[in-house]
Design a protein around this motif. Structure first.
Motif, PDB file in Angstrom:
ATOM      1  N   ARG A 129      49.988  29.381  41.663  1.00 50.21           N
ATOM      2  CA  ARG A 129      50.363  30.779  41.912  1.00 50.21           C
ATOM      3  C   ARG A 129      51.865  30.847  42.100  1.00 50.21           C
ATOM      4  O   ARG A 129      52.399  30.286  43.052  1.00 50.21           O
ATOM      5  CB  ARG A 129      49.657  31.323  43.140  1.00 50.21           C
ATOM      6  CG  ARG A 129      50.048  32.760  43.422  1.00 50.21           C
ATOM      7  CD  ARG A 129      48.894  33.485  44.086  1.00 50.21           C
ATOM      8  NE  ARG A 129      49.207  34.884  44.268  1.00 50.21           N
ATOM      9  CZ  ARG A 129      48.864  35.827  43.404  1.00 50.21           C
ATOM     10  NH1 ARG A 129      48.215  35.512  42.321  1.00 50.21           N
ATOM     11  NH2 ARG A 129      49.164  37.077  43.635  1.00 50.21           N
ATOM     12  N   SER A 142      50.721  38.642  36.783  1.00 51.83           N
ATOM     13  CA  SER A 142      50.398  37.302  37.228  1.00 51.83           C
ATOM     14  C   SER A 142      49.351  36.688  36.310  1.00 51.83           C
ATOM     15  O   SER A 142      48.252  37.230  36.172  1.00 51.83           O
ATOM     16  CB  SER A 142      49.880  37.359  38.667  1.00 51.83           C
ATOM     17  OG  SER A 142      49.320  36.126  39.040  1.00 51.83           O
ATOM     18  N   SER A 144      47.756  33.938  36.846  1.00 54.17           N
ATOM     19  CA  SER A 144      46.615  33.493  37.647  1.00 54.17           C
ATOM     20  C   SER A 144      45.686  34.657  37.977  1.00 54.17           C
ATOM     21  O   SER A 144      44.461  34.498  37.949  1.00 54.17           O
ATOM     22  CB  SER A 144      47.082  32.780  38.923  1.00 54.17           C
ATOM     23  OG  SER A 144      47.868  33.622  39.722  1.00 54.17           O
ATOM     24  N   ASP A 145      46.233  35.837  38.261  1.00 57.91           N
ATOM     25  CA  ASP A 145      45.385  37.000  38.524  1.00 57.91           C
ATOM     26  C   ASP A 145      44.599  37.403  37.278  1.00 57.91           C
ATOM     27  O   ASP A 145      43.403  37.679  37.349  1.00 57.91           O
ATOM     28  CB  ASP A 145      46.224  38.188  39.003  1.00 57.91           C
ATOM     29  CG  ASP A 145      46.677  38.056  40.440  1.00 57.91           C
ATOM     30  OD1 ASP A 145      46.120  37.210  41.178  1.00 57.91           O
ATOM     31  OD2 ASP A 145      47.595  38.801  40.832  1.00 57.91           O
ATOM     32  N   MET A 146      45.283  37.427  36.128  1.00 55.10           N
ATOM     33  CA  MET A 146      44.610  37.812  34.885  1.00 55.10           C
ATOM     34  C   MET A 146      43.485  36.847  34.546  1.00 55.10           C
ATOM     35  O   MET A 146      42.386  37.259  34.172  1.00 55.10           O
ATOM     36  CB  MET A 146      45.620  37.892  33.743  1.00 55.10           C
ATOM     37  CG  MET A 146      46.564  39.078  33.851  1.00 55.10           C
ATOM     38  SD  MET A 146      47.686  39.121  32.434  1.00 55.10           S
ATOM     39  CE  MET A 146      49.247  38.922  33.268  1.00 55.10           C
ATOM     40  N   SER A 148      41.883  34.757  36.637  1.00 56.85           N
ATOM     41  CA  SER A 148      40.811  34.773  37.635  1.00 56.85           C
ATOM     42  C   SER A 148      39.904  35.993  37.479  1.00 56.85           C
ATOM     43  O   SER A 148      38.703  35.903  37.726  1.00 56.85           O
ATOM     44  CB  SER A 148      41.377  34.703  39.058  1.00 56.85           C
ATOM     45  OG  SER A 148      42.087  35.874  39.385  1.00 56.85           O
ATOM     46  N   HIS A 149      40.460  37.107  37.028  1.00 54.76           N
ATOM     47  CA  HIS A 149      39.639  38.303  36.840  1.00 54.76           C
ATOM     48  C   HIS A 149      38.791  38.234  35.573  1.00 54.76           C
ATOM     49  O   HIS A 149      37.704  38.802  35.525  1.00 54.76           O
ATOM     50  CB  HIS A 149      40.520  39.551  36.811  1.00 54.76           C
ATOM     51  CG  HIS A 149      41.001  39.962  38.161  1.00 54.76           C
ATOM     52  ND1 HIS A 149      42.023  39.321  38.814  1.00 54.76           N
ATOM     53  CD2 HIS A 149      40.580  40.925  38.995  1.00 54.76           C
ATOM     54  CE1 HIS A 149      42.226  39.876  39.982  1.00 54.76           C
ATOM     55  NE2 HIS A 149      41.362  40.857  40.127  1.00 54.76           N
ATOM     56  N   ALA A 150      39.275  37.540  34.556  1.00 56.12           N
ATOM     57  CA  ALA A 150      38.578  37.526  33.269  1.00 56.12           C
ATOM     58  C   ALA A 150      37.713  36.289  33.039  1.00 56.12           C
ATOM     59  O   ALA A 150      36.873  36.287  32.136  1.00 56.12           O
ATOM     60  CB  ALA A 150      39.597  37.642  32.135  1.00 56.12           C
ATOM     61  N   ASP A 154      34.412  29.271  37.620  1.00 56.19           N
ATOM     62  CA  ASP A 154      35.181  29.208  38.851  1.00 56.19           C
ATOM     63  C   ASP A 154      36.663  29.016  38.546  1.00 56.19           C
ATOM     64  O   ASP A 154      37.032  28.332  37.581  1.00 56.19           O
ATOM     65  CB  ASP A 154      34.713  28.032  39.718  1.00 56.19           C
ATOM     66  CG  ASP A 154      33.293  28.207  40.242  1.00 56.19           C
ATOM     67  OD1 ASP A 154      32.777  29.345  40.190  1.00 56.19           O
ATOM     68  OD2 ASP A 154      32.707  27.212  40.695  1.00 56.19           O
TER      69      ASP A 154
END
Length: 159
Positions: A129, A142, A144-146, A148-150, A154
């Motif tokens: 991150r 981000s 990492s955000d993109m 983790s959402h898609a 895990d």
């Protein structure tokens, strides 16, 4: 309450980590390597080479002769990332980690990471991150955000 003795043991056999060499992604690589060794898993290392140039390179390309500068800059970036990835792979293999490298050119790093994760049937994606606050991540976007959402698997975000 559940009886933990009835739950299957957690085990990952195919891990994926994305890195470009920045400190936050180096921490992610280290965590992923530890997990790969612990589980006896294959570690897929994804290094994304951005297809879009920096603002400075894009501006330079607008001047006469700038196209040559842009092509050379892209080739240099690819070579640097390739060298970084090979050194990383060699170091991890020397530690006993089973590693599969993936050097990918893409406009959107998150899409490239997710595509390799699907192709390799990764069970866990490990990312660093970069942003230290939600505000900075929202402004800059981000990866990492993109991811983790898609992601359909895990995702471990290392700080």
């Amino acid at each position: 309450m559940t009886d933990d003795s009835l739950a299957p043991a957690l085990s990952y056999q195919r891990l994926l980590v994305a890195t470009g060499g920045a400190p936050h992604s180096q921490r992610a690589v280290e965590r992923a390597a530890q997990l790969a060794l612990h589980f006896g898993a294959v570690l897929h290392i994804v290094t994304v080479v951005p297809q879009a140039g920096s603002a400075l390179r894009n501006a330079a390309a607008a001047f006469p002769g700038g196209e040559t500068f842009e092509v050379q800059a892209r080739q240099d970036d690819f070579a640097q990332r390739q060298t970084y990835q090979q050194q990383l792979v060699n170091g991890l293999r020397a530690r006993g980690v089973t590693v599969e490298p993936h050097l990918v050119q893409a406009l959107k790093p998150a899409d490239a990471i997710l595509a390799v994760a699907r192709e390799q049937s990764a069970e866990l994606i490990v990312l660093g991150r970069k942003h230290t606050s939600a505000w900075s991540a929202a402004l800059a976007g981000s990866v990492s955000d993109m991811v983790s959402h898609a992601a359909g698997v895990d995702v471990l975000i290392v700080r």
